[in-house]
Design a protein around this motif. Structure first.
Motif, PDB file in Angstrom:
ATOM      1  N   SER A  99     -33.106 -59.602  30.108  1.00 27.88           N
ATOM      2  CA  SER A  99     -34.046 -60.724  30.031  1.00 27.88           C
ATOM      3  C   SER A  99     -35.485 -60.231  30.128  1.00 27.88           C
ATOM      4  O   SER A  99     -36.365 -60.713  29.404  1.00 27.88           O
ATOM      5  N   LEU A 103     -38.402 -60.455  27.189  1.00 28.05           N
ATOM      6  CA  LEU A 103     -39.745 -60.978  27.431  1.00 28.05           C
ATOM      7  C   LEU A 103     -40.809 -59.949  27.074  1.00 28.05           C
ATOM      8  O   LEU A 103     -41.847 -60.291  26.495  1.00 28.05           O
ATOM      9  N   MET A 169     -34.396 -69.897  30.764  1.00 30.28           N
ATOM     10  CA  MET A 169     -34.192 -69.074  29.572  1.00 30.28           C
ATOM     11  C   MET A 169     -33.123 -69.718  28.706  1.00 30.28           C
ATOM     12  O   MET A 169     -32.035 -70.015  29.163  1.00 30.28           O
ATOM     13  N   HIS A 174     -37.981 -71.221  24.639  1.00 33.10           N
ATOM     14  CA  HIS A 174     -38.185 -70.830  26.034  1.00 33.10           C
ATOM     15  C   HIS A 174     -38.969 -69.522  26.149  1.00 33.10           C
ATOM     16  O   HIS A 174     -39.580 -69.254  27.190  1.00 33.10           O
ATOM     17  N   LEU A 175     -38.935 -68.718  25.098  1.00 31.14           N
ATOM     18  CA  LEU A 175     -39.603 -67.413  25.131  1.00 31.14           C
ATOM     19  C   LEU A 175     -41.085 -67.503  24.781  1.00 31.14           C
ATOM     20  O   LEU A 175     -41.846 -66.592  25.120  1.00 31.14           O
ATOM     21  N   GLU A 252     -42.414 -64.164  35.261  1.00 35.33           N
ATOM     22  CA  GLU A 252     -41.000 -64.529  35.370  1.00 35.33           C
ATOM     23  C   GLU A 252     -40.788 -65.536  36.497  1.00 35.33           C
ATOM     24  O   GLU A 252     -39.982 -66.471  36.373  1.00 35.33           O
ATOM     25  N   TRP A 257     -37.975 -67.445  34.825  1.00 39.02           N
ATOM     26  CA  TRP A 257     -37.290 -66.590  33.850  1.00 39.02           C
ATOM     27  C   TRP A 257     -36.335 -65.667  34.606  1.00 39.02           C
ATOM     28  O   TRP A 257     -36.749 -64.945  35.512  1.00 39.02           O
TER      29      TRP A 257
END
Length: 342
Positions: A99, A103, A169, A174-175, A252, A257
């Motif tokens: 993850s 990102l 996420m 969402h990114l 995050e 995140w």
């Protein structure tokens, strides 16, 4: 080439050794007692329970013995167990690392999409309104902390416009906001660097000669300016990517995140020292790997970087390397070729 690679591996090993020592010492001198964290679920633990916990954690041994035992376990792939979850730290970290890498990739794409166009445009329009506007925007962006920019993006796109999710996420949407929060600031710094590097070559003889021979602006920028400025830019991009990787913890946490950075923040609040030590060591290893890859790319652009020799050979290599990245485009043969193709 073998000598160069061996030297890089040795440097990486020494850096990781230094990081391991610093990380271990910081974990031992930091405020708080790991025993309290381990026994947090027990009410009023007895002295015997605390002694058993110290023995279980190995804290009853001298620091040197603790360090060597810790490094020996790391070599075996064992980073210890989390005080909070009692699960292997490496497993917990590797579950969250993809993850964080996702990102970082998103932020890197944003950085490149912002840095190169703005940097090149600012250099080509030096002193004009476009250059002043881009420089002003870059200065403002660099001055804003990433979490402040993240909060602003949440208020605009998440709360007011309600077009992008602000937590967790999921899909591509969402990114977007977390990547923009990190990538915009990094892109502004990259744009300034590209502008400086482009301006350092824009008045060189080969660029002036290309303009005289009627080479198009696109070819001048691509073949005569950008190639010359690219090696130091690539080096800086590698360092920036490492910074994005290690500096995503706050973002995050802000966007919930599920990455390694948020895991680190929770470990800091909970004084979960095995997690903190593992995070620092693994991130340092990834950072060193990125730097080695950047050196390889640099070596591809400048093949003579792989060579070694005395001072005279190094001088010759420097001249040859300038040819390899297009620094001698002011030769009449190359100019005529470019102008003839237009």
């Amino acid at each position: 080439m073998i000598k160069y690679i061996s030297k890089k591996i040795l440097y990486a090993f020494l850096v990781l050794l230094g990081v391991s020592i610093l990380t271990f010492m910081m974990g031992r001198i930091a405020p708080g007692d790991p025993v309290d964290t381990l026994l947090s679920n027990s009410q009023n633990p007895t002295l015997e329970e605390r002694q058993e916990a110290e023995e279980y954690l190995g804290l009853n041994q001298p620091w040197t013995v603790q360090y060597f035992n810790w490094t020996a376990d790391i070599i075996k792939g064992d980073f210890g167990n989390s005080y909070k979850t009692n699960q292997p730290v490496l497993h917990e970290f590797m579950v969250r690392l993809p993850s964080t890498l996702l990102l970082t990739c998103g932020a890197t794409i944003v950085m490149l999409l912002i840095g190169f166009p703005l940097g090149i445009a600012s250099a080509l329009k030096k002193g004009k309104i476009l250059d002043v506007g881009i420089s002003l925007c870059n200065t403002i962006a660099i001055s804003i902390p990433s979490f402040c920019l993240g909060i602003l993006l949440i208020l605009v796109f998440g709360v007011n416009l309600k077009i992008l999710p602000v937590m967790g996420m999921g899909g591509f949407k969402h990114l977007v906001l977390p990547s923009l929060s990190i990538g915009i600031i990094a892109g502004a710094g990259l744009a300034r660097l590209i502008r400086i590097q482009m301006l350092s070559v824009i008045k060189m003889n080969h660029v002036t000669a290309a303009k005289v021979f009627g080479v198009s602006n696109y070819r001048i920028v691509k073949n005569h300016m950008l190639k010359n400025a690219l090696p130091p830019i690539i080096t800086s991009i590698g360092l920036m990517i490492g910074g994005l990787l290690g500096g995503s913890a706050i973002i995050e946490t802000l966007f919930a995140w599920p990455g390694a950075g948020g895991f680190l923040v929770d470990a800091i609040y909970g004084r979960d020292y095995p997690v903190i030590q593992a995070y620092a060591l693994i991130m340092a290893g990834i950072y060193m790997l990125i730097n080695i890859l950047v050196d390889f790319i640099y070596g591809i652009l400048i093949p003579t970087k792989w060579l070694s020799g005395d001072k005279n050979e190094n001088k010759k290599d420097t001249v040859d390397s300038r040819d390899s990245v297009g620094l001698n485009h002011d030769r009449s043969g190359d100019i005529c070729t470019d102008s003839g193709t237009e």
